[in-house]
Design an enzyme around this catalytic site. Structure first.
Site, PDB file in Angstrom:
ATOM      1  CE  LYS A   1       1.621  -0.345   3.685  1.00 20.12           C
ATOM      2  NZ  LYS A   1       0.488  -1.281   3.783  1.00 20.12           N
TER       3      LYS A   1
ATOM      4  NE  ARG B   1      -5.388  -4.390  12.148  1.00 14.94           N
ATOM      5  CZ  ARG B   1      -5.733  -5.321  11.264  1.00 14.94           C
ATOM      6  NH1 ARG B   1      -6.029  -6.548  11.670  1.00 14.94           N
ATOM      7  NH2 ARG B   1      -5.760  -5.045   9.980  1.00 14.94           N
TER       8      ARG B   1
END
Length: 465
Positions: A236, A310
């Site tokens: 990130k 996920r």
């Protein structure tokens, strides 16, 4: 000094005490000193006041008294009830006190100079204490989730998180199982195994079981528990990466919901599954282009290591099905896209039973955990195509990211089972620090999940009638 809280709707209600220009708009506060008693007038001027508004009033009243050096407080619930004839007195007392306790929350574990300001509530009617107890139970469960989310990443690791959960449910009827080491192998839990490879912190998978009525269909809660998310190899960027300590907000909501169930008498049959990992990168980290094989045979290409949530949720959902769950509700800080779609007040809710979505929205309005129905378009599988595997964990489109993330999870659900997905990435913090919301985590999802479970129990009862 004693404090008395009194609702007021019109300025002439208590014109003797209020200035002519005093505001009685909803939630505004006016202080009047009367000898040794401080009277706090709270504005009630609003067309229709909901139960969530009552919680709001409890919050603003408690905040207004934060710095008052008072020993006791009394609340004029009967006058409040006279304005709220559409609500039961139990709802009014418990709702107001729930907001009161939530607004009093402080995360002070690492602050030496701070102290908690406690106020003793004097009850005009001893029967109201029962309603107060309900409020405390609900607020305490939400505050459990807040505490977990507010912990810094070096204090809340997968290992310490699992230990906190064991301590929380010690001597309750919730059983706690912690899976670790070889149990979380590449074959049975490929997502957890892959995501945790780059961290020195060992992954855990915590299973909480509440089996008060085993004759009922088993309901599964699955919460994303990434204790810190650097993005992994797809690291990130940005100055707010510290916020990623709250990337376990979904798991915190599940822990809080299980706490609320444990402290209540709801005849539930619930299993909660919490995959706990840290997503950072070292020489062993999983990589974009890796292919993971899940226990249902599905092959997943890793298109982006920052779409790790996920991957571990897929493990949790498959494990829930192996345990016999008929309904699965997963909750996660999954995508930034949900905030782009809905802003910061409401989370997104998705399901393979679309007819139920608007009822869930109503539950969100009742509990204060606002959600908005979202679609799951199967056509968007096009965006999850992989050249070398069955599916990619990352969409090739920059649009509809919350939908494609939900669609990815749907690939791991058997067609005859019910699945609900809540993307709460935009609500893990309050959108405004107003009412009963304070700085730090919101505790989103705790109350909503419990109401969803109660709904499923009622639906099963209706089906069997």
């Amino acid at each position: 000094m004693h404090i008395h809280i009194m609702p007021i709707h019109e300025t002439n209600d208590k014109g003797l005490y209020l200035k002519e220009d005093a505001s009685v708009e909803f939630g505004t506060i006016q202080f009047i000193q009367q000898e040794k008693e401080l009277v706090v007038f709270v504005g009630m001027n609003k067309a229709k006041i909901s139960l969530e508004d009552v919680r709001f009033l409890g919050g603003v009243c408690r905040k207004s008294l934060h710095k008052m050096k008072a020993a006791t407080v009394s609340i004029d619930f009967l006058t409040l009830a006279s304005y709220l004839t559409h609500l039961e007195l139990e709802q009014i007392v418990s709702g107001f006190m729930e907001g009161w306790y939530l607004a009093a929350y402080q995360f002070l574990f690492y602050k030496q100079a701070e102290h908690r300001n406690e106020l003793i509530v004097q009850w005009a009617d001893e029967r109201w204490k029962v309603y107060d107890r309900e409020a405390r139970i609900r607020a305490n469960a939400v505050n459990v989730a807040r505490d977990l989310c507010n912990e810094p990443a070096n204090k809340l690791t997968p290992t310490s998180y699992a230990e906190k959960i064991k301590q929380l449910f010690y001597e309750t009827d919730v059983t706690v199982q912690v899976m670790e080491g070889d149990a979380l192998n590449e074959v049975d839990f490929p997502g957890v195994y892959a995501v945790s490879k780059g961290s020195n912190e060992q992954a855990k998978l915590v299973v909480l079981t509440l089996a008060r009525d085993v004759a009922k269909d088993k309901i599964a809660l699955v919460g994303k528990g990434v204790t810190f998310d650097s993005g992994g190899t797809n690291v990130k960027a940005g100055s707010d990466i510290g916020e990623m300590k709250m990337d376990m907000g979904g798991s915190a909501a599940v822990v809080g919901a299980m706490k609320l169930l444990a402290d209540s008498a709801i005849p539930a049959h619930v299993v909660a599954i919490l995959p706990l990992v840290e997503n950072v990168a070292d020489g062993n980290a999983f990589l974009p282009s890796d292919v993971l094989t899940y226990r249902n045979g599905l092959h997943v290409e890793v298109g982006n290591t920052d779409a790790e949530g996920r991957l571990i949720l897929a493990d949790g959902l498959l494990y829930a099905q192996s345990l016999g769950a008929k309904t699965m509700i997963d909750i996660a800080t999954l995508t930034g896209s949900i905030g782009s779609a809905l802003g910061l007040k409401a989370a997104g809710v998705f399901s393979n039973h679309e007819a139920d979505l608007w009822h869930y929205k109503q539950l969100g309005e009742q509990t204060g955990d606002y959600i908005w129905p979202m679609p799951v378009y199967d056509d968007y599988l096009y965006y999850l195509k992989s050249d070398c595997a069955d599916v990619n964990n990352m969409s090739r489109s920059s649009f509809g990211g919350a939908i494609t993330a939900a669609l990815f999870l749907k690939q791991f659900i058997k067609h005859d089972l019910k699945w609900v997905h809540i993307d709460m990435a935009n609500t893990v913090r309050p959108w405004r620090e107003q009412g009963y919301y304070v700085a730090g985590a919101s505790g989103f999802g705790v109350r909503l999940l419990v109401e969803m479970i109660k709904t499923e129990i009622r639906h099963e009862f209706d089906r069997n009638e």
